[in-house]
Design a protein around this motif. Structure first.
Motif, PDB file in Angstrom:
ATOM      1  N   GLN A  50       2.831  47.489   6.591  1.00  0.00           N
ATOM      2  CA  GLN A  50       2.014  46.291   6.695  1.00  0.00           C
ATOM      3  C   GLN A  50       2.673  45.284   7.636  1.00  0.00           C
ATOM      4  O   GLN A  50       3.902  45.225   7.738  1.00  0.00           O
ATOM      5  N   ASP A  51       1.844  44.500   8.321  1.00  0.00           N
ATOM      6  CA  ASP A  51       2.386  43.428   9.155  1.00  0.00           C
ATOM      7  C   ASP A  51       3.167  42.448   8.282  1.00  0.00           C
ATOM      8  O   ASP A  51       2.836  42.228   7.116  1.00  0.00           O
ATOM      9  N   ALA A  52       4.202  41.871   8.854  1.00  0.00           N
ATOM     10  CA  ALA A  52       5.004  40.898   8.121  1.00  0.00           C
ATOM     11  C   ALA A  52       4.158  39.682   7.754  1.00  0.00           C
ATOM     12  O   ALA A  52       3.264  39.276   8.504  1.00  0.00           O
ATOM     13  N   VAL A  53       4.441  39.112   6.603  1.00  0.00           N
ATOM     14  CA  VAL A  53       3.765  37.905   6.125  1.00  0.00           C
ATOM     15  C   VAL A  53       4.664  36.708   6.397  1.00  0.00           C
ATOM     16  O   VAL A  53       5.870  36.758   6.132  1.00  0.00           O
ATOM     17  N   GLN A  54       4.076  35.636   6.936  1.00  0.00           N
ATOM     18  CA  GLN A  54       4.845  34.433   7.252  1.00  0.00           C
ATOM     19  C   GLN A  54       4.813  33.475   6.057  1.00  0.00           C
ATOM     20  O   GLN A  54       3.755  33.010   5.648  1.00  0.00           O
ATOM     21  N   LEU A  55       5.985  33.189   5.497  1.00  0.00           N
ATOM     22  CA  LEU A  55       6.092  32.352   4.305  1.00  0.00           C
ATOM     23  C   LEU A  55       7.016  31.167   4.568  1.00  0.00           C
ATOM     24  O   LEU A  55       7.938  31.249   5.385  1.00  0.00           O
ATOM     25  N   THR A  56       6.749  30.070   3.867  1.00  0.00           N
ATOM     26  CA  THR A  56       7.535  28.842   4.031  1.00  0.00           C
ATOM     27  C   THR A  56       8.010  28.346   2.672  1.00  0.00           C
ATOM     28  O   THR A  56       7.715  28.945   1.634  1.00  0.00           O
ATOM     29  N   GLY A  57       8.708  27.230   2.688  1.00  0.00           N
ATOM     30  CA  GLY A  57       9.262  26.676   1.462  1.00  0.00           C
ATOM     31  C   GLY A  57       8.234  26.247   0.435  1.00  0.00           C
ATOM     32  O   GLY A  57       8.563  26.103  -0.753  1.00  0.00           O
ATOM     33  N   VAL A  58       6.974  26.050   0.838  1.00  0.00           N
ATOM     34  CA  VAL A  58       5.957  25.614  -0.113  1.00  0.00           C
ATOM     35  C   VAL A  58       5.395  26.788  -0.905  1.00  0.00           C
ATOM     36  O   VAL A  58       4.529  26.597  -1.759  1.00  0.00           O
ATOM     37  N   LEU A  59       5.893  28.000  -0.650  1.00  0.00           N
ATOM     38  CA  LEU A  59       5.454  29.172  -1.404  1.00  0.00           C
ATOM     39  C   LEU A  59       5.687  29.003  -2.901  1.00  0.00           C
ATOM     40  O   LEU A  59       4.871  29.440  -3.721  1.00  0.00           O
ATOM     41  N   HIS A  60       6.786  28.367  -3.279  1.00  0.00           N
ATOM     42  CA  HIS A  60       7.155  28.265  -4.694  1.00  0.00           C
ATOM     43  C   HIS A  60       6.112  27.473  -5.483  1.00  0.00           C
ATOM     44  O   HIS A  60       5.559  26.489  -5.000  1.00  0.00           O
ATOM     45  N   ARG A  61       5.873  27.923  -6.725  1.00  0.00           N
ATOM     46  CA  ARG A  61       4.855  27.278  -7.565  1.00  0.00           C
ATOM     47  C   ARG A  61       5.160  25.805  -7.817  1.00  0.00           C
ATOM     48  O   ARG A  61       4.243  25.007  -8.043  1.00  0.00           O
ATOM     49  N   ALA A  62       6.450  25.433  -7.803  1.00  0.00           N
ATOM     50  CA  ALA A  62       6.830  24.045  -8.113  1.00  0.00           C
ATOM     51  C   ALA A  62       6.845  23.152  -6.880  1.00  0.00           C
ATOM     52  O   ALA A  62       7.201  21.974  -6.975  1.00  0.00           O
ATOM     53  N   ALA A  63       6.445  23.687  -5.724  1.00  0.00           N
ATOM     54  CA  ALA A  63       6.574  22.935  -4.477  1.00  0.00           C
ATOM     55  C   ALA A  63       5.782  21.640  -4.483  1.00  0.00           C
ATOM     56  O   ALA A  63       6.204  20.637  -3.899  1.00  0.00           O
ATOM     57  N   SER A  64       4.626  21.635  -5.143  1.00  0.00           N
ATOM     58  CA  SER A  64       3.786  20.431  -5.123  1.00  0.00           C
ATOM     59  C   SER A  64       4.467  19.261  -5.805  1.00  0.00           C
ATOM     60  O   SER A  64       4.130  18.097  -5.531  1.00  0.00           O
ATOM     61  N   GLY A  65       5.406  19.529  -6.709  1.00  0.00           N
ATOM     62  CA  GLY A  65       6.129  18.445  -7.372  1.00  0.00           C
ATOM     63  C   GLY A  65       7.371  18.013  -6.638  1.00  0.00           C
ATOM     64  O   GLY A  65       8.096  17.119  -7.110  1.00  0.00           O
ATOM     65  N   MET A  66       7.640  18.625  -5.469  1.00  0.00           N
ATOM     66  CA  MET A  66       8.857  18.328  -4.714  1.00  0.00           C
ATOM     67  C   MET A  66       8.619  17.348  -3.563  1.00  0.00           C
ATOM     68  O   MET A  66       9.547  17.035  -2.833  1.00  0.00           O
ATOM     69  N   ASN A  67       7.374  16.898  -3.392  1.00  0.00           N
ATOM     70  CA  ASN A  67       7.036  15.957  -2.306  1.00  0.00           C
ATOM     71  C   ASN A  67       7.489  16.487  -0.935  1.00  0.00           C
ATOM     72  O   ASN A  67       8.006  15.748  -0.101  1.00  0.00           O
ATOM     73  N   MET A  68       7.269  17.763  -0.711  1.00  0.00           N
ATOM     74  CA  MET A  68       7.809  18.400   0.486  1.00  0.00           C
ATOM     75  C   MET A  68       7.090  17.980   1.765  1.00  0.00           C
ATOM     76  O   MET A  68       7.654  18.072   2.857  1.00  0.00           O
ATOM     77  N   TYR A  69       5.842  17.560   1.659  1.00  0.00           N
ATOM     78  CA  TYR A  69       5.097  17.134   2.839  1.00  0.00           C
ATOM     79  C   TYR A  69       4.954  15.615   2.929  1.00  0.00           C
ATOM     80  O   TYR A  69       4.431  15.110   3.921  1.00  0.00           O
ATOM     81  N   THR A  70       5.403  14.901   1.900  1.00  0.00           N
ATOM     82  CA  THR A  70       5.133  13.458   1.845  1.00  0.00           C
ATOM     83  C   THR A  70       5.762  12.713   3.007  1.00  0.00           C
ATOM     84  O   THR A  70       5.119  11.860   3.648  1.00  0.00           O
ATOM     85  N   ARG A  71       7.011  13.014   3.309  1.00  0.00           N
ATOM     86  CA  ARG A  71       7.686  12.284   4.394  1.00  0.00           C
ATOM     87  C   ARG A  71       7.069  12.608   5.750  1.00  0.00           C
ATOM     88  O   ARG A  71       7.098  11.771   6.651  1.00  0.00           O
TER      89      ARG A  71
END
Length: 401
Positions: A265-286
């Motif tokens: 299969q083609d490689a899948v591109q993943l980032t730090g927001v993959l984790h289920r808890a990412a929405s509580g980390m304010n990762m995009y807020t800044r």
């Protein structure tokens, strides 16, 4: 990668004869469009094999394209035949997992109802009827969903992966998934063997009941990212090994099999927001905050500065940039907030910040969903290729959302 039901019927006599009537240059050009399995079927005929074997440059091209070692046509046929053998072992193993689970459930239900139940052999571990086939399809549907969830929560991706544009991961099937290699032998994980080092630890038996033979690794490193054991004398915990050319999988007897590139299969591109808890980390807020402060929405689509990153993500020495779709959505949100700010608010009005947090998280959740779907989609296509359409849940049964 060709699906089984759409595959060219290269083994049909008339088609083979037609191809053999092509000029050599046109024949070889046509064969380049076949994946490894189709090409193997075509080359079963002696005349077909002779036509290809005489062109060493073509054979070398196919070996390089498929990332297989060797130099001759026999090398190509050998590796593809072994891969077909490995696929058969995976299918056999899948039947064993599902049908044994059915057997255990029948025995459990019989015990609960105080009725008499006589255990019988599971017919050489093969599906016996449509009910068995449906059980396999249901298992794979649930396993795809379960493994997507496991991949999303297995590591602290919000700390370990950059925010973009993406890190390559490859998903595959391995008979030695969630096993460890000690002195060349593959050993199942079990309670009390000293391998429980992470909260996500599972015994091999329980792993197979949940996920079958699914596995994944970070494609750039060739490492199975979800296995870390300190008691492995061989120095490698990978059930799948990769280098710049070849992908190798193993059976439980330690035999290695090369996987043709067209069967991966083609490689899948993943980032730090993959984790289920990412929405509580304010990762995009800044990112959104600094974009609004800049007054230029297009800032969200450009390279991220250190001020835009959450504190735990600043150690990456790579230029980070949001994935394309997330960047476009962030740009649109910034544009809307700037219009609202210009009309209703002062530049430093703190009441704007809750809107920034809400809009940033909405963009993050959209990107997270896309990454989860990309994992499920890769797993589904993998099942179609290895187990075939009959045993794989249909597209309509899956929820890619």
């Amino acid at each position: 990668m060709a699906d089984d039901d759409n595959r060219m019927a290269v083994e049909d006599g008339p088609l083979v004869n037609l191809l053999l009537d092509f000029p050599d240059s046109l024949l070889l050009e046509t064969l380049t469009y076949l994946d490894a399995t189709d090409l193997y079927s075509f080359l079963q005929g002696i005349s077909c094999r002779r036509a290809v074997a005489e062109n060493q440059a073509f054979v070398q091209h196919i070996l390089e394209r498929e990332r297989l070692p060797g130099k001759s046509l026999n090398d190509l046929l050998y590796h593809v035949e072994r891969w077909e053998c490995y696929k058969s072992k995976l299918r056999q193993g899948l039947f064993e997992i599902v049908l044994e689970e059915q057997q255990d459930k029948k025995e459990h239900d019989a015990h609960d109802s105080n009725s008499t139940f006589t255990s019988t052999c599971v017919n050489s571990r093969q599906p016996r009827d449509d009910k068995d086939i449906e059980a396999v399809r249901t298992f794979l549907r649930d396993a795809i969903y379960n493994f997507t969830n496991r991949a999303a929560g297995l590591e602290q991706w919000y700390e370990k992966l950059p925010l973009g544009p993406g890190t390559s991961f490859e998903f595959g099937l391995s008979l030695t998934a969630n096993m460890r290699r000690v002195k060349g032998d593959w050993i199942e994980l079990s309670e009390g063997d000293g391998t429980r080092v992470l909260p996500t630890w599972l015994s091999t038996q329980n792993y197979r009941k949940e996920y079958g033979f699914f596995n994944f690794f970070q494609a750039s490193h060739g490492q199975v990212v979800h296995q870390r054991f300190q008691d492995d004398p061989s120095g490698t915990n990978a059930t799948t090994a990769i280098n710049s050319r070849c992908l190798v999988v193993y059976d439980i007897d330690g035999n290695q099999f090369y996987v043709p590139a067209s069967c991966r299969q083609d490689a899948v591109q993943l980032t730090g927001v993959l984790h289920r808890a990412a929405s509580g980390m304010n990762m995009y807020t800044r990112i959104l905050l600094k974009t609004v402060e800049s007054g230029t929405p297009i800032t969200a689509t450009q390279a991220l500065t250190s001020e835009m990153l959450p504190p735990f993500a600043r150690h990456y020495h790579v230029q980070q940039k949001l994935p394309f779709q997330a960047a476009r959505e962030m740009q649109e949100r910034a544009h809307g907030l700037l219009l609202q700010k210009e009309i209703h608010r002062q530049p430093q009005d703190p009441s704007l910040h809750p809107l920034i947090w809400m809009n940033a998280n909405q963009v993050l959740l959209g990107q997270q969903k896309r990454e989860w779907n990309s994992i499920s989609w890769a797993l589904w296509k993998l099942c179609r290729n290895v187990y075939g359409p009959e045993l794989t849940p249909s597209f309509s049964e899956m929820c890619f959302g």
